[in-house]
Design a protein around this motif. Structure first.
Motif, PDB file in Angstrom:
ATOM      1  N   SER A   1      -4.198  11.789 -10.436  1.00 22.69           N
ATOM      2  CA  SER A   1      -3.361  12.286  -9.531  1.00 22.69           C
ATOM      3  C   SER A   1      -1.806  12.773 -10.456  1.00 22.69           C
ATOM      4  CB  SER A   1      -2.797  11.396  -8.698  1.00 22.69           C
ATOM      5  OG  SER A   1      -2.122  10.169  -8.976  1.00 22.69           O
TER       6      SER A   1
ATOM      7  N   THR B   1       8.842   8.436  -1.649  1.00 25.67           N
ATOM      8  CA  THR B   1       8.078   9.138  -0.936  1.00 25.67           C
ATOM      9  C   THR B   1       8.799  10.655  -0.661  1.00 25.67           C
ATOM     10  OG1 THR B   1       7.385   7.419   0.578  1.00 25.67           O
ATOM     11  CG2 THR B   1       7.177   9.680   1.344  1.00 25.67           C
TER      12      THR B   1
ATOM     13  N   SER C   1      -1.260   8.522  -0.022  1.00 26.77           N
ATOM     14  CA  SER C   1      -2.475   7.719  -0.557  1.00 26.77           C
ATOM     15  C   SER C   1      -3.454   8.152  -1.235  1.00 26.77           C
ATOM     16  CB  SER C   1      -3.194   7.068   0.897  1.00 26.77           C
ATOM     17  OG  SER C   1      -3.394   8.187   1.741  1.00 26.77           O
TER      18      SER C   1
ATOM     19  N   ASN D   1       1.090   6.710   3.973  1.00 31.43           N
ATOM     20  CA  ASN D   1      -0.289   7.387   4.139  1.00 31.43           C
ATOM     21  C   ASN D   1      -0.124   8.752   3.678  1.00 31.43           C
ATOM     22  OD1 ASN D   1      -1.512   5.272   5.813  1.00 31.43           O
ATOM     23  ND2 ASN D   1      -0.655   5.586   7.607  1.00 31.43           N
TER      24      ASN D   1
ATOM     25  N   GLN E   1      -3.302   6.883  -8.383  1.00 35.47           N
ATOM     26  CA  GLN E   1      -4.613   7.211  -8.221  1.00 35.47           C
ATOM     27  C   GLN E   1      -5.135   7.795  -9.504  1.00 35.47           C
ATOM     28  OE1 GLN E   1      -6.420   5.751  -6.210  1.00 35.47           O
ATOM     29  NE2 GLN E   1      -5.543   5.859  -4.135  1.00 35.47           N
TER      30      GLN E   1
ATOM     31  N   LYS F   1       0.675  -1.354  -0.108  1.00 34.96           N
ATOM     32  CA  LYS F   1       0.041  -0.043   0.047  1.00 34.96           C
ATOM     33  C   LYS F   1       0.858   1.299   0.273  1.00 34.96           C
ATOM     34  CE  LYS F   1      -4.140  -2.142   2.252  1.00 34.96           C
ATOM     35  NZ  LYS F   1      -5.019  -2.006   3.336  1.00 34.96           N
ATOM     36  N   ALA F   2       0.271   2.426  -0.586  1.00 36.87           N
ATOM     37  CA  ALA F   2       1.202   3.752  -0.592  1.00 36.87           C
ATOM     38  C   ALA F   2       1.401   4.134   0.831  1.00 36.87           C
ATOM     39  CB  ALA F   2       0.267   4.500  -1.573  1.00 36.87           C
TER      40      ALA F   2
ATOM     41  N   LYS G   1      -1.740   4.663  -5.378  1.00 35.27           N
ATOM     42  CA  LYS G   1      -2.755   3.505  -5.282  1.00 35.27           C
ATOM     43  C   LYS G   1      -2.054   2.188  -4.610  1.00 35.27           C
ATOM     44  CE  LYS G   1      -6.656   1.247  -7.095  1.00 35.27           C
ATOM     45  NZ  LYS G   1      -7.575   1.202  -8.435  1.00 35.27           N
ATOM     46  N   GLU G   2      -0.846   2.080  -5.211  1.00 32.28           N
ATOM     47  CA  GLU G   2      -0.180   0.698  -4.710  1.00 32.28           C
ATOM     48  C   GLU G   2       1.133   0.721  -5.158  1.00 32.28           C
ATOM     49  OE1 GLU G   2      -3.357  -1.861  -5.085  1.00 32.28           O
ATOM     50  OE2 GLU G   2      -2.940  -2.273  -7.293  1.00 32.28           O
TER      51      GLU G   2
END
Length: 271
Positions: free
Chosen positions: A90, A143, A10, A7, A87, A4-5, A14-15
């Motif tokens: 995005s 990130t 997010s 937080n 996403q 999962k991405a 998505k992933e």
């Protein structure tokens, strides 16, 4: 495996997928989709074969833009890669670039305006696969790069954003959506193409089919053939034949053959 991405990211990521030793012969066609991916190959990248035209050798690190065509992956080697799925919409928010620029394209990150992502290439360039520590370093660097874009987000037009969320509602009609927004259908279509790369009708069809094939409950079910009428109703189709027609136009398969043979995987390598 997938992660999962983080937080803080997010809303935009998505992933993240880590593929190890995947045999391309076991993969069906790449499906059309409105989602972007950023892919880093850890070994020699494969070829893409379109339905018509010449094959394309993928770069070591490249974008996967919105697609309205099917493609086949071919490689003599097994695939080892990291794929970052964004996403919907995005990349437009983060990077302020029209999605149409990337429609049906797989451009190298070296040939785009995303030089910060070259740092990620250096993390994967010397290894055929990544261990847990390597994955954590990769995600931490990703990130850091994406957070540098967060200060200058380009908001998606409220009408376009509203229309996208309405289109993911199986029963929503395009004319009704345009009427709710107060803009013309042509204006709505231009906005959707700018942000998502596809017009409303095409995006809705893809969303319906992708939602079906990403649902693990539909795979290898002994009762699947008897459930197509219910499936059509659940996804807003007026009848079963409409569902089958859309499903085959997107995937190249009849629904019963698809769900019988393919497992759920990242949309980029299509299952």
């Amino acid at each position: 495996m997938f992660f999962k991405a983080p937080n803080p990211l997010s809303p935009f990521l998505k992933e993240i997928w880590h593929w190890k030793q995947v045999d391309t012969e076991s993969l069906p066609w790449i499906l059309p989709s409105y989602e972007f991916e950023l892919v880093f190959h850890l070994t020699s990248p494969p070829y893409i074969y379109p339905l018509t035209g010449e094959p394309i050798r993928l770069p070591l690190a490249h974008w996967v833009g919105p697609q309205n065509k099917r493609w086949k992956i071919v490689s003599t080697e097994k695939l080892n890669l990291i794929s970052i799925r964004f996403q919907a919409g995005s990349p437009y928010e983060l990077f302020k670039e029209s999605a149409l620029t990337y429609l049906n394209r797989f451009p190298s990150i070296e040939n785009t305006s995303f030089s910060p992502f070259l740092k990620l290439s250096s993390l994967v360039s010397e290894s055929e696969t990544l261990n847990t520590e390597g994955i954590h370093k990769f995600v931490a660097s990703l990130t850091e790069i994406l957070e540098s874009y967060l200060g200058e987000i380009k908001p998606i037009d409220a009408n376009v954003s509203f229309a996208f969320h309405e289109l993911t509602n199986a029963t929503a009609g395009i004319y009704e959506i345009a009427k709710k927004t107060g803009i013309s259908r042509k204006q709505l279509e231009r906005g959707m193409k700018q942000v998502y790369g596809l017009p409303p009708g095409e995006l809705r069809k893809m969303h319906r089919i992708l939602a079906m094939i990403r649902n693990p409950n539909y795979y290898k079910s002994e009762k699947m053939e008897t459930r197509f009428t219910d499936l059509a109703y659940d996804y807003g189709y007026t009848d079963q034949s409409h569902l089958i027609r859309d499903f085959k136009s997107v995937t190249g398969y009849l629904p019963k053959d698809w769900f019988k043979n393919f497992e759920k995987m990242s949309y980029f390598y299509n299952s």
